[in-house]
Design a protein around this motif. Structure first.
Motif, PDB file in Angstrom:
ATOM      1  N   THR A 144       0.828  -1.208   0.000  1.00 12.38           N
ATOM      2  CA  THR A 144       0.000   0.000   0.000  1.00 12.38           C
ATOM      3  C   THR A 144       0.863   1.258   0.000  1.00 12.38           C
ATOM      4  OG1 THR A 144      -1.602  -1.235   1.302  1.00 12.38           O
ATOM      5  CG2 THR A 144      -1.902   1.141   1.215  1.00 12.38           C
ATOM      6  N   ASP A 145       1.935   1.227   0.783  1.00 13.74           N
ATOM      7  CA  ASP A 145       2.725   2.435   1.002  1.00 13.74           C
ATOM      8  C   ASP A 145       4.208   2.075   1.048  1.00 13.74           C
ATOM      9  OD1 ASP A 145       3.991   4.703   2.533  1.00 13.74           O
ATOM     10  OD2 ASP A 145       1.902   5.388   2.542  1.00 13.74           O
ATOM     11  N   SER A 146       5.056   2.946   0.519  1.00 19.68           N
ATOM     12  CA  SER A 146       6.490   2.619   0.519  1.00 19.68           C
ATOM     13  C   SER A 146       7.064   2.618   1.937  1.00 19.68           C
ATOM     14  CB  SER A 146       7.273   3.580  -0.378  1.00 19.68           C
ATOM     15  OG  SER A 146       7.185   4.881   0.140  1.00 19.68           O
ATOM     16  N   ARG A 147       6.320   3.194   2.904  1.00 16.36           N
ATOM     17  CA  ARG A 147       6.783   3.126   4.295  1.00 16.36           C
ATOM     18  C   ARG A 147       6.698   1.705   4.858  1.00 16.36           C
ATOM     19  NH1 ARG A 147       3.315   8.152   6.487  1.00 16.36           N
ATOM     20  NH2 ARG A 147       1.869   7.057   5.131  1.00 16.36           N
ATOM     21  N   GLU A 148       6.044   0.830   4.106  1.00 15.26           N
ATOM     22  CA  GLU A 148       5.959  -0.578   4.552  1.00 15.26           C
ATOM     23  C   GLU A 148       7.148  -1.408   4.068  1.00 15.26           C
ATOM     24  OE1 GLU A 148       1.171  -1.273   4.660  1.00 15.26           O
ATOM     25  OE2 GLU A 148       2.109  -1.185   2.685  1.00 15.26           O
ATOM     26  N   ILE A 149       8.063  -0.759   3.345  1.00 17.44           N
ATOM     27  CA  ILE A 149       9.209  -1.465   2.758  1.00 17.44           C
ATOM     28  C   ILE A 149      10.477  -1.118   3.531  1.00 17.44           C
ATOM     29  CG2 ILE A 149      10.580  -1.793   0.660  1.00 17.44           C
ATOM     30  CD1 ILE A 149       7.598  -2.653   0.403  1.00 17.44           C
ATOM     31  N   VAL A 150      11.087  -2.110   4.178  1.00 18.03           N
ATOM     32  CA  VAL A 150      12.349  -1.919   4.894  1.00 18.03           C
ATOM     33  C   VAL A 150      13.439  -2.636   4.111  1.00 18.03           C
ATOM     34  CG1 VAL A 150      13.606  -2.316   7.052  1.00 18.03           C
ATOM     35  CG2 VAL A 150      11.128  -1.907   7.109  1.00 18.03           C
ATOM     36  N   PHE A 151      14.519  -1.915   3.803  1.00 13.92           N
ATOM     37  CA  PHE A 151      15.660  -2.572   3.147  1.00 13.92           C
ATOM     38  C   PHE A 151      16.511  -3.271   4.202  1.00 13.92           C
ATOM     39  CE2 PHE A 151      15.063   0.507  -0.474  1.00 13.92           C
ATOM     40  CZ  PHE A 151      14.783  -0.471  -1.420  1.00 13.92           C
ATOM     41  N   VAL A 152      16.835  -4.522   3.927  1.00 15.07           N
ATOM     42  CA  VAL A 152      17.656  -5.335   4.826  1.00 15.07           C
ATOM     43  C   VAL A 152      18.716  -6.036   3.975  1.00 15.07           C
ATOM     44  CG1 VAL A 152      15.909  -5.714   6.622  1.00 15.07           C
ATOM     45  CG2 VAL A 152      15.949  -7.201   4.599  1.00 15.07           C
ATOM     46  N   ARG A 153      19.499  -6.910   4.592  1.00 12.70           N
ATOM     47  CA  ARG A 153      20.546  -7.611   3.829  1.00 12.70           C
ATOM     48  C   ARG A 153      19.978  -8.712   2.946  1.00 12.70           C
ATOM     49  NH1 ARG A 153      24.593 -10.425   7.085  1.00 12.70           N
ATOM     50  NH2 ARG A 153      23.109 -10.258   8.789  1.00 12.70           N
ATOM     51  N   GLY A 154      18.871  -9.297   3.386  1.00 12.22           N
ATOM     52  CA  GLY A 154      18.300 -10.399   2.627  1.00 12.22           C
ATOM     53  C   GLY A 154      17.142 -10.976   3.409  1.00 12.22           C
ATOM     54  N   ALA A 155      16.549 -12.039   2.886  1.00 10.33           N
ATOM     55  CA  ALA A 155      15.403 -12.656   3.547  1.00 10.33           C
ATOM     56  C   ALA A 155      15.774 -13.088   4.970  1.00 10.33           C
ATOM     57  CB  ALA A 155      14.907 -13.854   2.733  1.00 10.33           C
ATOM     58  N   THR A 156      16.987 -13.605   5.131  1.00 10.73           N
ATOM     59  CA  THR A 156      17.422 -14.070   6.448  1.00 10.73           C
ATOM     60  C   THR A 156      17.385 -12.934   7.462  1.00 10.73           C
ATOM     61  OG1 THR A 156      18.825 -15.797   5.521  1.00 10.73           O
ATOM     62  CG2 THR A 156      19.378 -15.029   7.738  1.00 10.73           C
ATOM     63  N   GLU A 157      17.931 -11.775   7.088  1.00  7.07           N
ATOM     64  CA  GLU A 157      17.926 -10.668   8.040  1.00  7.07           C
ATOM     65  C   GLU A 157      16.501 -10.187   8.303  1.00  7.07           C
ATOM     66  OE1 GLU A 157      19.749  -6.740   7.229  1.00  7.07           O
ATOM     67  OE2 GLU A 157      20.579  -6.901   9.248  1.00  7.07           O
ATOM     68  N   ALA A 158      15.657 -10.210   7.268  1.00  4.05           N
ATOM     69  CA  ALA A 158      14.269  -9.769   7.438  1.00  4.05           C
ATOM     70  C   ALA A 158      13.566 -10.641   8.478  1.00  4.05           C
ATOM     71  CB  ALA A 158      13.538  -9.831   6.102  1.00  4.05           C
ATOM     72  N   ILE A 159      13.777 -11.944   8.403  1.00  2.00           N
ATOM     73  CA  ILE A 159      13.128 -12.857   9.355  1.00  2.00           C
ATOM     74  C   ILE A 159      13.688 -12.634  10.766  1.00  2.00           C
ATOM     75  CG2 ILE A 159      12.740 -15.289   9.965  1.00  2.00           C
ATOM     76  CD1 ILE A 159      12.829 -15.867   6.895  1.00  2.00           C
ATOM     77  N   ASN A 160      15.003 -12.467  10.832  1.00  2.00           N
ATOM     78  CA  ASN A 160      15.605 -12.186  12.143  1.00  2.00           C
ATOM     79  C   ASN A 160      15.077 -10.888  12.731  1.00  2.00           C
ATOM     80  OD1 ASN A 160      17.917 -14.081  13.183  1.00  2.00           O
ATOM     81  ND2 ASN A 160      18.047 -14.108  10.952  1.00  2.00           N
ATOM     82  N   LEU A 161      14.862  -9.887  11.872  1.00  2.00           N
ATOM     83  CA  LEU A 161      14.329  -8.603  12.334  1.00  2.00           C
ATOM     84  C   LEU A 161      12.939  -8.816  12.944  1.00  2.00           C
ATOM     85  CD1 LEU A 161      14.400  -5.300  10.218  1.00  2.00           C
ATOM     86  CD2 LEU A 161      12.605  -5.808  11.843  1.00  2.00           C
ATOM     87  N   VAL A 162      12.095  -9.546  12.243  1.00  2.00           N
ATOM     88  CA  VAL A 162      10.727  -9.770  12.731  1.00  2.00           C
ATOM     89  C   VAL A 162      10.760 -10.598  14.025  1.00  2.00           C
ATOM     90  CG1 VAL A 162       8.473 -10.771  12.216  1.00  2.00           C
ATOM     91  CG2 VAL A 162       9.743  -9.591  10.420  1.00  2.00           C
ATOM     92  N   ALA A 163      11.582 -11.642  14.042  1.00  2.00           N
ATOM     93  CA  ALA A 163      11.643 -12.508  15.223  1.00  2.00           C
ATOM     94  C   ALA A 163      12.126 -11.720  16.442  1.00  2.00           C
ATOM     95  CB  ALA A 163      12.553 -13.709  14.962  1.00  2.00           C
ATOM     96  N   THR A 164      13.132 -10.872  16.226  1.00  2.00           N
ATOM     97  CA  THR A 164      13.704 -10.119  17.345  1.00  2.00           C
ATOM     98  C   THR A 164      12.778  -8.989  17.785  1.00  2.00           C
ATOM     99  OG1 THR A 164      15.910 -10.602  16.523  1.00  2.00           O
ATOM    100  CG2 THR A 164      15.724  -8.819  18.121  1.00  2.00           C
ATOM    101  N   SER A 165      12.341  -8.174  16.817  1.00  2.00           N
ATOM    102  CA  SER A 165      11.588  -6.977  17.158  1.00  2.00           C
ATOM    103  C   SER A 165      10.119  -7.295  17.462  1.00  2.00           C
ATOM    104  CB  SER A 165      11.695  -5.978  15.998  1.00  2.00           C
ATOM    105  OG  SER A 165      10.759  -4.940  16.156  1.00  2.00           O
ATOM    106  N   TRP A 166       9.402  -7.796  16.464  1.00  4.04           N
ATOM    107  CA  TRP A 166       7.986  -8.112  16.695  1.00  4.04           C
ATOM    108  C   TRP A 166       7.855  -9.253  17.696  1.00  4.04           C
ATOM    109  CZ3 TRP A 166       5.257 -12.601  16.108  1.00  4.04           C
ATOM    110  CH2 TRP A 166       3.858 -12.492  16.299  1.00  4.04           C
ATOM    111  N   GLY A 167       8.673 -10.296  17.501  1.00  2.00           N
ATOM    112  CA  GLY A 167       8.587 -11.467  18.371  1.00  2.00           C
ATOM    113  C   GLY A 167       8.908 -11.122  19.815  1.00  2.00           C
ATOM    114  N   GLY A 168       9.968 -10.306  20.006  1.00  2.00           N
ATOM    115  CA  GLY A 168      10.359  -9.929  21.361  1.00  2.00           C
ATOM    116  C   GLY A 168       9.250  -9.187  22.084  1.00  2.00           C
ATOM    117  N   ALA A 169       8.489  -8.382  21.328  1.00  2.00           N
ATOM    118  CA  ALA A 169       7.447  -7.571  21.949  1.00  2.00           C
ATOM    119  C   ALA A 169       6.120  -8.310  22.092  1.00  2.00           C
ATOM    120  CB  ALA A 169       7.238  -6.290  21.124  1.00  2.00           C
TER     121      ALA A 169
END
Lengths: 150, 425
Positions: free
Chosen positions: B102-127
């Motif tokens: 919907t919006d380009s604010r929903e797009i985060v640049f990361v190193r790759g799929a692996t980092e994206a999953i780690n980001l979600v697991a750490t940030s969203w998962g931690g909370a």
């Protein structure tokens, strides 16, 4: 292609298809597990030592042609050898695979194992060829942790 | 290259007649590496699930950046920096379009799929993940969609549940439905299996997860290069992919997350660029996506990825997918005729990935002999040890096709397998 023929020599293919000393050894004093995560090779090496001499050595498991043949030929080469001789053979074998530098004494020590010289041209396969040997060393040292060649 | 963009639906027979027939011969010249030889033979590159080759347009975009556009982004008041910032943000918008966010604010640049999953697991998962909560994965997952959740589960005291697969490599959806329950916080599944090629019915799985009150993450690393992606149609909460598997450079990837979820997530890494104000007492964070992009990002990578998405869109994913399916059928038919060969993973819905084992040779030996024939395939467990365990095998040989592959590549593979038989058979 000549490199491939060097790698998959008849002797190696023969041992890969019909591995020698391919069995467990329930009364062995030493056993260890080896794992090469790169290709999924898993070996268990058994060894019985008496008075500093390898009385019996065997293996089980599954792996590629190079690791299976190397394990099989290792058991043939080391049966009846003293621990000191076994170590010298391993060092010569390692040199053969990695540096290619070997003296006359190495040739004598290696015997049939010299067929693995072709592995040197395939660096990613050196770990396949040395897996059984590292596992044997772990067994002799009584190491409980599985050996990994990666 | 003349290109007509035509909307057609996958899985409904051949592409519409309006689309010019795709021929890899028209685009193989765009890929410098495909002109190389391996061991004196024509290179048949069949390891596309590991990484794709790069067209000249992508290489040129990266070169152009370093030749004439290089400056750090954000905050620079001089022309070069402002231009670099605009180009970087345009790349973000390009990604948004490509997956229909919907919006380009929903797009985060990361190193790759692996980092994206780690980001979600750490940030969203931690909370959001607490003791006793459950996360559902599937047997088909790449280790990158297993290990971050295991680490989270260990930290939080949560439990992982695993959707089994049937003998052909499809997810058992009835088992999946039974696993869903009020403790399910997240369903994290791959869109396309890298080891077997199975295409999972993610849209339906997301609907079921939402009905159970769980969020969803779809790992698109293997689907983005082959299927048109519409994250709003899939309706997932998170979607991740890597640039290098879709003709982009390595070291750049994408996390898509629905904006309200993303804005509510705590930062992943701290540093410059992700803050509003910093004092030693307190820091306030920038809104997403900057909140998740601490430090100087991979600017040239983002531009390279945008160039890759332009290139792929120029050909059209419908035409790419249609052609790859034809080539997959051709390859499967040819390989089925190789004596002693068994294809592992024969799902009805499948991307152009063929995992196989030979009765008389270990995959690793197969790979070495094929290499000597100029054929590049992958051998091993493909970072999917649970899949290998399911079939009771240590490894497979895997040929994964891309739109630039030809029947000649497949024929070279089959001929190479004859060589394997000569040595081992």
């Amino acid at each position: 292609m000549s490199d491939l023929r060097e790698l998959y020599q008849e002797v190696i293919l023969d041992h890969a298809k019909k591995p020698r000393n391919f069995h467990t050894m329930p009364d062995s004093a030493h056993a260890a597990d080896g794992h090469n995560p790169l290709c999924g090779d898993r070996l268990r090496v058994f060894v019985r030592v008496e008075n500093g001499v390898i009385e019996d050595v065997s293996f089980t498991g599954s792996g590629c042609a190079i690791s299976t043949a190397s394990a099989s030929m290792m058991t043939e080469a080391l049966n009846g050898k003293s621990l000191a001789d076994a170590q010298a053979i391993f060092e010569s074998f390692h040199n053969l695979l990695t540096t290619g530098n070997h003296a006359d004494k190495d040739e004598e020590l290696l015997g049939k194992l010299a067929v693995f010289g072709g592995v040197r041209e395939f660096p990613v396969r050196v770990k396949c060829a040395t897996l059984a040997w590292h596992t044997l060393q772990a067994a002799l040292q009584g190491s409980a942790a599985p050996v990994k060649t990666e | 290259m003349a290109v007509t963009t035509v909307k057609s639906t996958r899985g409904q027979g051949s592409p519409t007649p309006l689309a010019p027939a795709f021929s890899p011969d028209d685009i193989r010249g765009d890929f410098p590496i495909l002109q190389l030889t391996a061991h004196g033979r024509r290179l048949a590159y069949l390891d596309n699930a590991a990484t794709s080759q790069k067209p000249q347009a992508v290489i040129a975009a990266i070169t152009r950046f370093y030749n004439s556009q290089n400056a750090n982004i954000h905050r620079g008041v001089y022309q070069l920096s402002m231009e670099a910032t605009a180009t970087y943000e345009a790349a973000r918008e390009r990604v948004r379009q490509f997956i229909n966010a919907t919006d380009s604010r929903e797009i985060v640049f990361v190193r790759g799929a692996t980092e994206a999953i780690n980001l979600v697991a750490t940030s969203w998962g931690g909370a959001n993940v607490r003791s006793g909560d459950e996360i559902i994965l599937s047997t088909l997952e790449h280790h990158s969609n297993i290990v971050p959740w295991q680490m989270l589960a260990k930290r939080a005291g949560a439990v992982l549940r695993v959707i089994p697969i049937n003998d052909v490599g499809e997810l058992c959806l009835d088992e999946y439905e039974k696993l869903l329950n009020p403790r399910t916080r997240l369903v994290a599944i791959t869109h396309v299996s890298n080891a077997l090629g199975t295409i999972n019915p993610v849209q339906r799985m997301v609907r079921l997860a939402h009905a159970a009150g769980a969020l969803t993450l779809v790992d698109g690393a293997q689907s983005v290069p082959h299927l048109p992606i519409d994250v709003r149609a899939i309706d997932c909460d998170f979607f991740v992919f890597s640039g290098h598997k879709i003709c982009g450079p390595t070291g750049i990837g994408v996390l898509y997350a629905r904006e309200p979820i993303l804005q509510a997530m705590p930062p992943y890494q701290g540093g410059g660029d992700m803050i509003e104000t910093v004092t030693f007492d307190q820091t306030t964070y920038a809104p997403a996506p900057q909140k998740f992009e601490a430090g100087t990002p991979n600017i040239s990578g983002a531009l390279g990825l945008a160039a890759a998405l332009d290139y792929i869109t120029g050909i059209g994913l419908d035409r790419i997918g249609g052609y790859e399916q034809q080539l997959l059928l051709y390859a499967q038919e040819k390989l089925t005729r190789v004596k002693g060969l068994k294809i592992v993973g024969t799902a009805a819905e499948k991307a152009a990935v063929i995992s196989f084992v030979l009765a008389y040779a270990h995959p690793h030996d197969v790979g070495t002999i094929l290499d000597g024939q100029g054929v590049a395939i992958r051998t091993g467990h493909h970072c999917c040890q649970p899949v290998m365990d399911r079939y009771g095998i240590p490894a497979t040989a895997r040929a994964s096709l891309a739109f630039y592959n030809t029947r000649e590549d497949v024929d070279q593979l089959v001929l190479g397998l004859e060589k394997v038989k000569e040595v081992f058979g």
